[in-house]
Design an enzyme around this catalytic site. Sequence first.
Site, PDB file in Angstrom:
ATOM      1  CB  CYS A   1      44.727  13.468  77.164  1.00 61.43           C
ATOM      2  SG  CYS A   1      43.463  12.308  76.659  1.00 61.43           S
TER       3      CYS A   1
ATOM      4  CE1 TYR B   1      48.900  17.823 102.039  1.00 59.51           C
ATOM      5  CE2 TYR B   1      50.319  15.977 102.626  1.00 59.51           C
ATOM      6  CZ  TYR B   1      49.743  17.192 102.935  1.00 59.51           C
ATOM      7  OH  TYR B   1      50.012  17.768 104.148  1.00 59.51           O
TER       8      TYR B   1
ATOM      9  N   PRO C   1      50.513  16.926 112.579  1.00 57.88           N
ATOM     10  CG  PRO C   1      50.034  14.927 113.694  1.00 57.88           C
ATOM     11  CD  PRO C   1      50.182  16.400 113.916  1.00 57.88           C
TER      12      PRO C   1
HETATM   13  C1  LIG Z   1      50.977  20.942 105.305  1.00 55.65           C
HETATM   14  C2  LIG Z   1      51.146  21.408 106.690  1.00 55.65           C
HETATM   15  C3  LIG Z   1      51.220  20.487 107.736  1.00 55.65           C
HETATM   16  C4  LIG Z   1      51.190  18.996 107.529  1.00 55.65           C
HETATM   17  O1  LIG Z   1      52.263  18.527 106.817  1.00 55.65           O
HETATM   18  P1  LIG Z   1      52.440  16.932 106.654  1.00 55.65           P
HETATM   19  O2  LIG Z   1      53.671  16.811 105.845  1.00 55.65           O
HETATM   20  O3  LIG Z   1      51.239  16.447 105.937  1.00 55.65           O
HETATM   21  O4  LIG Z   1      52.537  16.381 108.012  1.00 55.65           O
HETATM   22  C5  LIG Z   1      51.323  20.976 109.021  1.00 55.65           C
HETATM   23  N1  LIG Z   1      51.365  22.301 109.269  1.00 55.65           N
HETATM   24  C6  LIG Z   1      51.313  23.214 108.279  1.00 55.65           C
HETATM   25  C7  LIG Z   1      51.352  24.645 108.609  1.00 55.65           C
HETATM   26  C8  LIG Z   1      51.204  22.812 106.957  1.00 55.65           C
HETATM   27  O5  LIG Z   1      51.150  23.718 105.995  1.00 55.65           O
END
Ligand SMILES: *Cc1c(COP(=O)(O)O)cnc(C)c1O
Length: 439
Positions: A361, A390, A291
């Site tokens: 801008c 993010y 997660p």
């Molecule tokens: C981005 C990513 C995650 C996490 O995704 P979330 O949507 O932030 O939970 C987990 N594993 C991999 C391989 C990812 O690239």
Amino acid sequence: MVSTLHYPVNQEGHLTIAGADAVELAKEYGTPVIAYNIDLVRQRARKFKDTFDELNVKSQVAYASKAFSSIAIYQVMKEEGLSLDVVSGGELYTALKADFPPDKIHFHGNNKSYQELEMAFDANIGCIVVDNFDELLTLRQLTKERKQRMAILLRVTPGIEAHTHTYITTGQQDSKFGFDLGNGQADEAFRLVYDDEYIEVLGLHCHIGSQIFETNGFVAAAEKLLLKMQQWNETYQYTCPVLNLGGGFGIRYTDEDEPLSPEIYVKEMVLAIKRLSNESAFPLPEIWIEPGRSLVGDAGTTLYTIGSQKKIPGTRHYVAVDGGMSDNIRPALYQAKYDAKVANRMTAPTNHIVTIAGKCCESGDKLIEDLSIPEVQTGDILAMFSTGAYGYAMASNYNRLPRPAVVFVEGGQSQLVIRREVYEDIVRNDLSLYESEEK
Ligand SMILES: *Cc1c(COP(=O)(O)O)cnc(C)c1O
């Protein structure tokens, strides 16, 4: 958007974050500032972990740290006993600076450089999630040269399209990530290394997408991956001990989102894998998940100061804040939706429909369209919710705006964990054409 979500308010009519007055936080740390409710982060981390424990399944819950990477958040995850996913030398460096236990670090990425891999070997991290044949060959070479063992997972694309925003879906066949599960690539990768002297194949990994609100995608992926591990068991008498189902668990950005709780995601996954394992007599693997957003996303709130306004009668009412796409590019990049409230007017009637604009801008630098808020004036504090994932991680110095400060709030107490950038930071790497004359 008329929000029906409820946020905690104190006696002054101010928003609170983990027990702290948001208006006071803005005063103390300046704006924009991203305030994390660390009580919530810990609660989520524990829910994921505890659910596996209650179901008696060996697991690793790895924080996918690209969502928000900093020394302090790594320290929180370490305290909670989580593992950690990194996707670059920079994230690995940050993890080592945070004293994160190397054996619980997993390294992801579709184009890890030789130098990044060496860094992972030097640190003796727990596992490398191998993405492609080039990487596999480099790893064979590195392990042999260094006479150093390394555990790996093979990342596969199971061809499952999770129900989510198409821009951020990675589980389909046409993906830059991983070995294709259906066309024999994954089998070829396994055959190349399963009996390698130094490489230990732990099992398979997939990540089927992001902001997923259903469990059926995870169950379908588990089925496909487990079947493959079972086939390899029959063909090669090799038992993969780990099944990693990635991340992507959804969170609430606006009241249109209805996420499941961590318990539900974990329970449904575990029950499906237990059932499949029973049916096939394949030993129940350790289950790993990753997660990111669901640990830090809705724990983050960005506090902005409201500045100028522009009213175009009959068309739109713009309210501008002192940040924008430079600290949160998701609305511009993915048309991501957010909710916000005026932190110092939480009890006032929301009778104005406005568009929250950033100060960059770009006409596209709009953070929220059609938001209902009270009448506001310069100096009011806008709290934009669920910006913890993010947001800062994708922040830039576009228009040479300094990146915001980040604070952690826990039990009403706040602490600065990333300093606000100052103009000196902005020119840190700039060189003058006349450097020699100036010195
Ligand atoms: C981005 C990513 C995650 C996490 O995704 P979330 O949507 O932030 O939970 C987990 N594993 C991999 C391989 C990812 O690239």
